[in-house]
Write an enzyme that holds these catalytic residues in place. Structure first.
Site, short mmCIF file in Angstrom:
data_model
loop_
_atom_site.label_atom_id
_atom_site.label_comp_id
_atom_site.label_asym_id
_atom_site.label_seq_id
_atom_site.Cartn_x
_atom_site.Cartn_y
_atom_site.Cartn_z
N ASP A 61 0.86 -1.18 0.00
CA ASP A 61 0.00 0.00 0.00
C ASP A 61 0.90 1.24 0.00
O ASP A 61 1.67 1.45 0.93
CB ASP A 61 -0.88 -0.04 1.25
CG ASP A 61 -1.79 1.15 1.33
OD1 ASP A 61 -2.43 1.45 0.32
OD2 ASP A 61 -1.83 1.79 2.39
N THR A 94 -3.16 5.33 -3.95
CA THR A 94 -2.09 6.05 -3.25
C THR A 94 -0.76 5.87 -3.96
O THR A 94 0.08 6.76 -3.93
CB THR A 94 -1.97 5.57 -1.80
OG1 THR A 94 -1.90 4.17 -1.82
CG2 THR A 94 -3.15 6.01 -1.00
N THR A 95 -0.57 4.71 -4.57
CA THR A 95 0.67 4.52 -5.30
C THR A 95 0.62 5.26 -6.63
O THR A 95 1.57 5.94 -7.00
CB THR A 95 0.91 3.03 -5.56
OG1 THR A 95 0.67 2.31 -4.37
CG2 THR A 95 2.32 2.78 -6.03
N ASP A 387 -8.92 -0.30 1.90
CA ASP A 387 -8.86 0.40 0.60
C ASP A 387 -10.13 0.12 -0.19
O ASP A 387 -10.77 1.02 -0.72
CB ASP A 387 -7.66 -0.09 -0.21
CG ASP A 387 -6.38 0.59 0.22
OD1 ASP A 387 -6.44 1.32 1.23
OD2 ASP A 387 -5.36 0.40 -0.42
#
Lengths: 527, 536
Positions: A61, A94-95, A387
């Site tokens: 994550d 998020t990445t 997520d």
């Protein structure tokens, strides 16, 4: 004439090109760090904390990885920050946001070395971002009207999100769970109502969604283990000694007998309180604070199940599911709303005993019990599920969805490319660079899966030349495929947030022409 | 001269431990000071104007600020040099007084210092230079007054105000949506402005920021936003037509200020104490209920028991609200802050049409909106943005825009931006120089040249040829004497008539810039001895 130093001793100042280089390099280093975790075949990272115990986290994550880094480069901090915000706001991507921002800066660096002013690049990026968003808006799918289709959309989104995580083996199982849980919320984004309990043991497949509510507590000794048609009083009150709240009061006695009397009175007071609580006609009492042995015994005598030390969130959730109010005073039993549920029983998960409330009045809250081989697996599973839940709950509110697998990036890149061709002036270079940065995402996904990215992306680009094409990279089969058929969907809100905040961050870093680092605050020497 | 002799021939020490101090005297001191001042100005120079770059500042604790607001950069820079500190002060006082033009004032001062150095090399005495600057600044300020224009606006037609705020915002990172932000700023100022007294109390405008969403979601709330939630999770999330009791006393038994002890020595006393305690809570809640309050806002926390009693009596409450917010709420709702329960009366309640709790994003962040207040003289600007730095920068930019709007309400005169005003002043000062017979003439000319440096920096930052552009604009202005509207075309629009581009600045802002810069430069020039402790 020597120029006096203006700054304090340890402060440093970097100007112009050097400053820009420093921030580009910092930002790209961070982006490269998380790059390999992108996509369904992304790798994980091990994070070892420097604190005591050297606890280890295994995750892919992006937000979690970046949060745990100790970074000194200011530009890199900007990227960490956007990833954190992405996590808070939409929960997923998020990445991607960091990788996209990194790619934008990488492209910008090339432009800067070919003598294009950063402000021109920014102007181009802005136009491109606007155009890319419009391109996405044109192609969104909205199935809000059709409940059945909407549900299947959500399923697909959940599976797409989960397939890059540790849960990918059982993604259908977990996607089903996540969608069910989110549908119970009925449109609210309050994810607190979904409780995730982690119990090591068993395998990930044994995880389940429970409609009722599970409290990770034990039932007091000598109290009933099973109650049907329970009336529950949820309370937040001291059940040890009630402290006297009047300021300055103290007990002062002059003989042992008096002490005994006061003690008796104290006991009497507690007994009164218990009696008042019992007067509500309850058979289950849940308290946030401690319950001492004495009142516990009294409850046991009355055949009431008393649960102590339920944490604050547990109390809130319990209040939410059973429909009872959280009480702190007990003088008016007739007006306090009690919670109800059909059955309270003690259940065993693995080796632990938990209290299970089933048949609750309000179905909003639910519990997800995660099982897995180790704590690391469970932690990662929780993050992944979180997520998915975030994305789903956001999608319930904003039901627009897109195809996944690099499809949105290619759609945007195509539109942006066209814009570049139409734009006059130096800006068009920046716009072109933007489209290259967008293509870098499918490239990275393919690279991470060990595929021939150059070949695949070229193929993808050719496919996208046709109007209304649904082609994306199917990592599982390692070829270009129709994303709609494969059921790879993503939420529009996530993609939009990725696009906008990555552009914003890149712009912010580009605008900088000087970095001034203040002297670090001196720590008090404890030696 | 550390050692001197008094009239009896006894030696005494003027400066103790001189060998431990570094000392710069005479022309060296002035040169060193000028160099330091210039160094600070040079840092800010590239941040001037709509195409100015930002600075990234890393604070002592590793926190990062990205900004191009002059005052903020200097404040965070943590300078060590005394003269540099003076420049920081200069920008700060411009910030306090006017709120905008903090970069410009430092660049201006830097240019004045640079010119002064040249005059010093010629052998002109620093005091003469200072006096010359003083005269020149007077000429410039008067000329500004002359070329300034009144511009008309009222509540219904605030378009000119928006245009001015847009000029301010265009140099910030938020210029992507400068139009909407400028409108927000102007509406906010107009909402709290006292147009008759021509005064605006900016304290009534609260700026709140929350990370997330994008800049376009920034909104103006006619009411108050409090970063708190209801004290009890099960209290209603929305109250219509709220009567608000604003309390600064805790929901707890009273704490007399004098030290006292309540001694309990018998069982009876213990019992009565217990009863009394319960009564206290009951009375307090009842009191709020009796006066007709439907919402309690309290500066302090309250006990679990009080919390439940409030919830039980259907009286929503908010706890731990800060003092400033409390005041704003009181102003907005027309209520009174009540320090004691006994003094709670129906008249002291504040009224609001709607109070609601709103949650954001995936985390459990909630905020309380208090809207449709009885007295709408307090507003909140709620900023959303991609990351923390963005929000901080937006806050600063909005603050600048608010200040500009306020200044315009105070004084309706404007001058044209884009360096037009500076060029006009420079021409006027240059023309005036010849009238002075003394050595000051040189200083006055130097002043005129220093004024040119602002448009020069603007042109440089916008990627134009600075000298070429400046001389072109200057000759244009000279040709049409009564038309001082030509400036630097920073945004590459194609015209350098600032009237067409709608680039204004406030007259007082510009005047203040010139006056403050001159003052500081004079001060620096007058220093001829710097004594500082050498490294300890």
């Amino acid at each position: 004439m020597p120029i006096d130093k203006i700054f304090k001793d340890d402060a440093s100042e970097e100007k112009g090109e050097r400053a820009r280089m420093a921030s580009f390099i910092g930002a790209m280093a961070v982006a490269d760090l998380v790059k390999s975790t992108l996509g369904p075949k992304g790798m994980d990272k091990i994070l070892q904390s420097t604190g005591r115990g050297h606890s280890v986290t295994v995750t892919n994550d992006g937000a979690t990885i970046l949060k745990s880094l100790h970074i000194d480069n200011p530009a890199a901090k900007v990227l960490v920050d956007i990833s954190k915000v992405q996590d808070d706001e939409v929960g997923d991507g998020t990445t991607s946001v960091v990788v996209l921002a990194g790619e934008l800066l990488r492209e910008a660096e090339k432009l800067v070395t070919s003598k294009i002013h950063p402000m021109t690049i920014i102007a181009g990026y802005r136009m491109a971002a606007e155009c890319a968003r419009d391109a996405l808006l044109k192609r969104v799918i909205d199935n809000k009207e059709n409940a059945e289709k909407f549900r299947s959309d959500l399923m697909k989104i959940a599976m797409t999100t989960l397939c890059s995580k540790i849960l990918s083996q059982d993604k259908e199982h977990f996607a089903e769970m996540a969608v069910d849980a989110v549908f119970r919320l009925k449109g609210s984004t309050n994810l607190e109502a979904i409780q995730i309990i982690k119990k090591p043991g068993g395998s990930l497949r044994d995880s389940f969604l429970d409609e009722g509510f599970i409290l990770d507590k034990k039932i007091g000794i000598g109290q009933p283990k099973r109650i049907e048609n329970a009336k529950i009083l949820v309370a937040n009150t001291a059940m040890d000694t009630d402290k006297v709240k009047i300021y300055g009061a103290r007990v002062r006695v002059d003989s042992m007998t008096k002490v005994a009397e006061i003690e008796g009175a104290e006991k009497e007071k507690m007994k009164d309180k218990v009696n008042k609580i019992l007067a509500h006609g309850i058979n289950c009492f849940v308290n946030r604070q401690l319950i001492y042995n004495f009142p516990e015994e009294l409850f046991a005598d009355a055949g009431v199940l008393a649960i102590e030390h339920a944490d604050f969130e547990g109390i809130e959730r319990l209040g939410l599911v059973t429909g009872g109010e959280i009480a702190s005073t007990f003088d008016n039993p007739e007006s306090v709303k009690l919670g109800h549920c059909k059955l309270i029983e003690e259940i065993m998960i693995g080796e632990d005993k938990l209290i299970h409330f089933s048949g609750v009045e309000m179905g909003q809250a639910c519990s997800i019990v995660l099982r897995g081989a180790s704590h690391h697996v469970l932690d990662e599973a929780e993050r992944s599920l979180h997520d998915a839940l975030c994305v789903l709950s956001q999608t319930v509110n904003d039901s627009r969805v897109l195809l996944g697998g690099g499809w949105p990036e290619m759609v945007m890149a195509k539109e942006v490319d066209e814009l570049a061709r139409k734009t006059a002036g130096k800006k068009s270079h920046a716009i072109e660079a933007f489209s290259r940065a967008l293509v870098a995402i499918p490239t990275t996904i393919a690279d991470n899966a060990g595929l021939d990215s150059a070949e695949l992306v070229a193929q993808l680009r050719a496919e996208h030349h046709n109007e209304g094409c649904n082609a994306g990279i199917d990592v599982i089969s390692g070829a270009v495929g129709d994303m709609e058929e494969r059921g790879i969907y993503e939420a529009f809100k996530v993609k939009q947030a990725v696009l906008l905040s990555a552009t914003e961050a890149a712009e912010m870093i580009l605008r900088v022409d000087e970095i001034i680092t203040c002297a670090p605050r001196r720590r008090e020497d404890r030696m | 001269m550390a050692l001197a002799f008094d009239e009896f021939g006894r030696p005494f020490i003027i400066l103790r431990e001189q060998d431990q101090k570094t000392r710069l005297r005479g022309i060296d001191a002035q040169k060193a000071n000028i160099a330091a001042g210039k160094a600070v100005a040079r840092i800010l120079r590239s941040s001037l104007g709509p195409k100015g770059m930002d600075k990234m500042l890393q604070g002592p604790d590793g926190d990062v600020t990205i900004t191009n607001d002059g005052a903020t950069i200097l404040e965070q820079m943590d300078v060590d040099n005394q003269i540099a500190k003076l420049m920081v002060e200069l920008s700060r006082s411009q910030d306090y007084e006017i709120g905008d033009g903090t970069t410009g004032v430092v660049v201006m001062a830097g240019a004045l210092l640079e010119q002064a150095e040249r005059q010093l090399d010629r052998g002109i005495h620093p005091i003469r230079i200072a006096e010359g600057y003083e005269m020149a600044s007077r000429v410039a300020v008067e000329h500004l007054e002359r070329i300034s224009q009144k511009f008309e606006f009222d509540i219904s037609n605030y378009e000119p105000l928006v245009q001015t705020c847009m000029t301010t915002l265009s140099s910030k990172i938020v210029n992507r949506c400068k139009r909407s932000l400028a409108e927000i700023a102007v509406k906010a100022v107009l909402a709290v402005a006292d147009l008759e007294r021509k005064d605006v109390n900016l304290d009534l405008i609260k700026i709140e920021g929350k990370v997330g969403g994008n800049l376009e979601d920034t909104e103006l709330i006619y009411g108050i936003l409090v970063d708190k939630d209801m004290s009890h999770p099960q209290m209603p999330k929305q109250i219509e037509d709220a009567h608000i009791a604003i309390l600064t006393c805790p929901f707890e038994p009273p704490k007399p200020k004098t030290k006292h002890k309540v001694d309990i020595d018998t069982v009876e006393k213990f019992e009565t104490l217990r009863k009394q305690e319960q009564q206290y809570f009951d009375e307090m809640v009842q009191k709020c209920k009796d006066v007709g309050a439907t919402l309690v806002i309290c500066q302090w926390g309250f006990d679990d028991e009080a919390n439940h009693l409030l919830m039980h009596r259907n009286l929503p409450a908010v706890r731990w609200v800060g003092g400033v917010e409390l005041e704003l709420i009181a102003i907005a709702t027309g209520g009174r802050i009540v320090p004691r329960f006994q003094e709670l009366t129906a008249e002291k309640l504040g009224k609001a049409g709607m109070v609601r709790e709103k949650s954001f994003g995936t985390t459990k962040e909630r905020m309380l909106y208090i809207e449709h207040c009885a007295n709408s003289k307090a507003v909140t600007i709620f900023i959303r943005g991609g990351n923390k730095m963005m929000i901080e920068e937006t806050k600063r930019s909005i603050h600048d825009a608010l200040c500009v709007a306020r200044n315009l309400i105070r004084n309706k005169s404007i001058v044209y931006g884009g360096g037009a005003a500076e060029i006009a002043c420079s021409l006027a000062v240059d023309a005036a120089a010849d009238k002075y017979p003394g050595v000051e003439q040189y200083a006055i000319r130097a002043f005129a040249e220093a004024l040119d440096s602002v448009p020069m920096a603007l042109a440089e930052n916008s990627g134009l040829q600075p000298i070429e552009t400046l001389s072109a604009v200057k000759s244009q202005q000279l040709k049409v004497r009564e038309y001082p509207f030509y400036g630097i075309d920073c945004n590459d629009v194609g015209t350098n008539d600032m009237r067409e581009q709608n680039v204004f600045e406030t007259l007082i802002g510009k005047q203040q810039q010139i006056l403050l810069a001159t003052q500081v430069v004079k001060m620096i020039l007058k220093i001829d001895d710097v004594i500082s402790n050498s490294e300890y």
